[in-house]
Write a protein that holds these residues in place. Structure first.
Motif, PDB file in Angstrom:
ATOM      1  N   PRO A  58      13.960   0.155   2.378  1.00 27.71           N
ATOM      2  CA  PRO A  58      12.511  -0.076   2.533  1.00 27.71           C
ATOM      3  C   PRO A  58      11.737   0.126   1.234  1.00 27.71           C
ATOM      4  O   PRO A  58      10.769  -0.596   0.950  1.00 27.71           O
ATOM      5  N   GLU A  59      12.158   1.110   0.432  1.00 31.17           N
ATOM      6  CA  GLU A  59      11.485   1.345  -0.844  1.00 31.17           C
ATOM      7  C   GLU A  59      11.626   0.126  -1.759  1.00 31.17           C
ATOM      8  O   GLU A  59      10.662  -0.302  -2.407  1.00 31.17           O
ATOM      9  N   ALA A  62       9.293  -2.590  -0.660  1.00 28.45           N
ATOM     10  CA  ALA A  62       7.904  -2.274  -0.997  1.00 28.45           C
ATOM     11  C   ALA A  62       7.640  -2.435  -2.497  1.00 28.45           C
ATOM     12  O   ALA A  62       6.612  -2.996  -2.901  1.00 28.45           O
ATOM     13  N   PHE A 376       4.524   7.736  -0.924  1.00 29.01           N
ATOM     14  CA  PHE A 376       5.309   6.736  -0.194  1.00 29.01           C
ATOM     15  C   PHE A 376       4.818   6.562   1.237  1.00 29.01           C
ATOM     16  O   PHE A 376       5.035   5.511   1.842  1.00 29.01           O
ATOM     17  N   PHE A 380       4.300   2.724   2.249  1.00 23.76           N
ATOM     18  CA  PHE A 380       4.916   2.112   3.419  1.00 23.76           C
ATOM     19  C   PHE A 380       3.876   1.695   4.454  1.00 23.76           C
ATOM     20  O   PHE A 380       4.033   0.673   5.126  1.00 23.76           O
ATOM     21  N   LYS A 393       9.715  -7.519   6.393  1.00 28.04           N
ATOM     22  CA  LYS A 393       9.053  -6.629   5.435  1.00 28.04           C
ATOM     23  C   LYS A 393       8.173  -5.618   6.162  1.00 28.04           C
ATOM     24  O   LYS A 393       8.116  -4.449   5.780  1.00 28.04           O
ATOM     25  N   GLY A 397       8.436  -1.456   6.245  1.00 27.18           N
ATOM     26  CA  GLY A 397       7.345  -0.508   6.065  1.00 27.18           C
ATOM     27  C   GLY A 397       7.313   0.544   7.158  1.00 27.18           C
ATOM     28  O   GLY A 397       7.106   1.731   6.893  1.00 27.18           O
ATOM     29  N   GLY A 400      10.328   2.915   6.710  1.00 31.01           N
ATOM     30  CA  GLY A 400      10.064   3.801   5.584  1.00 31.01           C
ATOM     31  C   GLY A 400       9.048   4.873   5.918  1.00 31.01           C
ATOM     32  O   GLY A 400       9.225   6.047   5.560  1.00 31.01           O
ATOM     33  N   PHE A 401       7.983   4.506   6.629  1.00 30.76           N
ATOM     34  CA  PHE A 401       6.956   5.481   7.008  1.00 30.76           C
ATOM     35  C   PHE A 401       7.533   6.565   7.913  1.00 30.76           C
ATOM     36  O   PHE A 401       7.263   7.763   7.716  1.00 30.76           O
TER      37      PHE A 401
END
Length: 454
Positions: A58-59, A62, A376, A380, A393, A397, A400-401
């Motif tokens: 995910p990073e 982003a 982050f 995210f 995508k 996010g 990742g969050f």
């Protein structure tokens, strides 16, 4: 911020594709994070893979998206400011910067732990000497600050040498494991040595270890061709980092008994065992030098990259304008670099006060994890709420969050190296809330000055 504008301070575009690849590798591949997590047995390898999937992937999505949308100096500070406004942008950049005021001392402590082996096995006990650790840490901090003031064209070679040394360090660990296999002396660790909250806290450290590919974007105006070079540098760093963490974990588990793996010197323990098995104990010292160069390069990368946050904030008047000045001859943000060096020295000294070296390492590491994750959370969230991105995508996010939110909670769990849990939690709370409140006061003061000027 476009520093190529004639109205803005000018920085030089010194980073090519090869520089970016090595910068990403040295920023992400910090195998000092392996020893504290290897104590859980072979399951630690699977945890590294999980951390890669739920955080690094995910990073990467982003970073690629926002570096394309908002190119320029500042990185996560710029992206958050564009997505949520000036106040949130300042908090995001402030946490990213102040996190590195903790993380760079973490690297300096680990550098000292590795350097203790530079005199061979007989000098390894120096890792517990605060005088030795402090001398190495403060000395390297002054050295890398001076080189980065001289300009990124000079300072980048510390990172480049560190990146090559990091790759060589991984090879040396695997070579030592191969030698142990040849000699029939490998350990056979259990699949899962222990499980519990400490293991969950270690997973937070693993996620944090994959941070770093966004660092180059903080120096966006200093990249020669970001449109072509950022993506391959991220892909290569991702492959190298996952392979490095998984293979080094296996190598340490194969070479060192679980109960003897040290938090700070675990990598050197593994290499020492392999060298002794081969009857080549003399090689421990040069191996320590290679490892020290890798850690020194990593600390320089994080030091120089994070210094761009107060530099840009100074230009934006979110922090004192002096931080936005560049050197008239070398075109480096020298005021921001000097401030970062002074504060880094202060936090290194504080961490060694009233704690053992191992406990100081844990406090600095966990506090830096929490502060690092706050930017982050913004990144995210911003990715998940973009109206014109694909479902994949947006899902990246959300994943990742959820990951970083969990990591923030897990980082407050004390490990076995902590002698007093109450003192640990107190220092953690102070290490997290103190910088955030200080940043809020700076921002409010800046807002008041701007209102008065209007």
């Amino acid at each position: 911020m476009a520093t190529d504008s004639p109205t803005q301070p000018r920085v030089l575009r010194a980073l090519g594709r090869f520089d970016l690849i090595l910068l990403n590798i040295v920023a992400v591949v910090n195998i000092n994070g392996v020893p504290p997590t290897a104590v859980y047995g072979q399951a630690a390898v699977l945890l590294w893979v999980l951390a890669f999937l739920v955080f690094f992937v995910p990073e990467a999505v982003a970073v690629l998206e926002f570096s394309r949308r908002y190119p320029g100096e500042g990185g996560v500070y710029l992206w958050t400011r564009k997505s949520f406004g000036d106040g949130h942008g300042f908090l995001s950049g402030w946490c990213y910067w102040t996190n590195n005021l903790f993380y760079v001392p973490v690297m300096l402590l680990y550098l000292a732990g590795i350097a203790a082996y530079a005199g061979g096995p007989d000098s390894a006990g120096l890792v517990d000497s605060k005088l030795f650790v402090g001398s190495v840490a403060f000395g390297w901090l002054a050295f890398m600050a001076a080189l980065n003031i001289r300009g990124l064209g000079v300072g980048k070679w510390v990172q480049n040498i560190g990146g090559l040394s990091a790759a060589l360090s991984v090879v040396l660990v695997l070579a030592a494991a191969a030698l142990g296999w040849w000699k029939g002396t490998l350990q056979h660790p259990p699949l899962l040595a222990s499980a519990g909250w400490e293991m969950a806290a270690s997973f937070a450290v693993m996620c944090n270890a994959f941070i770093g590919i966004e660092l180059a974007c903080a120096m966006g105006d200093e990249i020669r061709d970001p449109a072509k070079d950022v993506k391959p540098a991220i892909f290569i760093a991702g492959a190298v980092s996952l392979a490095s963490y998984a293979l080094v974990t296996w190598g340490i588990l194969a070479l060192v008994p679980l109960e003897k793996i040290g938090v700070i010197q675990g990598i050197m323990q593994a290499l020492s065992v392999g060298a002794q098995d081969a009857g080549a104990g003399w090689i421990v010292a040069p191996i320590a030098v290679v490892m020290a160069l890798a850690i020194g390069g990593s600390s320089s990368a994080w030091f120089s990259g994070s210094a761009r946050i107060p530099f840009v904030a100074g230009i934006d008047s979110a922090l004192p304008a002096a931080l936005g000045k560049v050197h008239p001859k070398w075109h480096s943000p020298y005021i921001a670099i000097i401030v970062c060096a002074v504060l880094g020295a202060f936090f290194t000294a504080v961490s060694l006060t009233g704690s053992s070296v191992a406990e100081a390492y844990q406090i600095l590491l966990k506090a830096s994890v929490v502060l690092q994750m706050i930017p982050f959370i913004y990144v995210f969230l911003a990715l998940a709420r973009l109206p014109d991105v694909s479902t994949a995508k947006r899902l990246a996010g959300v994943i990742g969050f959820l990951t970083v939110s969990s990591v923030v909670v897990l980082a407050f769990i004390p490990t076995a190296d902590v002698g007093n849990a109450a003192v640990f939690e107190t220092k953690m709370a102070a290490g997290v809330l103190g910088p955030i409140l200080t940043g809020w006061l700076f921002y409010r003061r800046g807002q008041a000055r701007a209102a008065a000027a209007r």
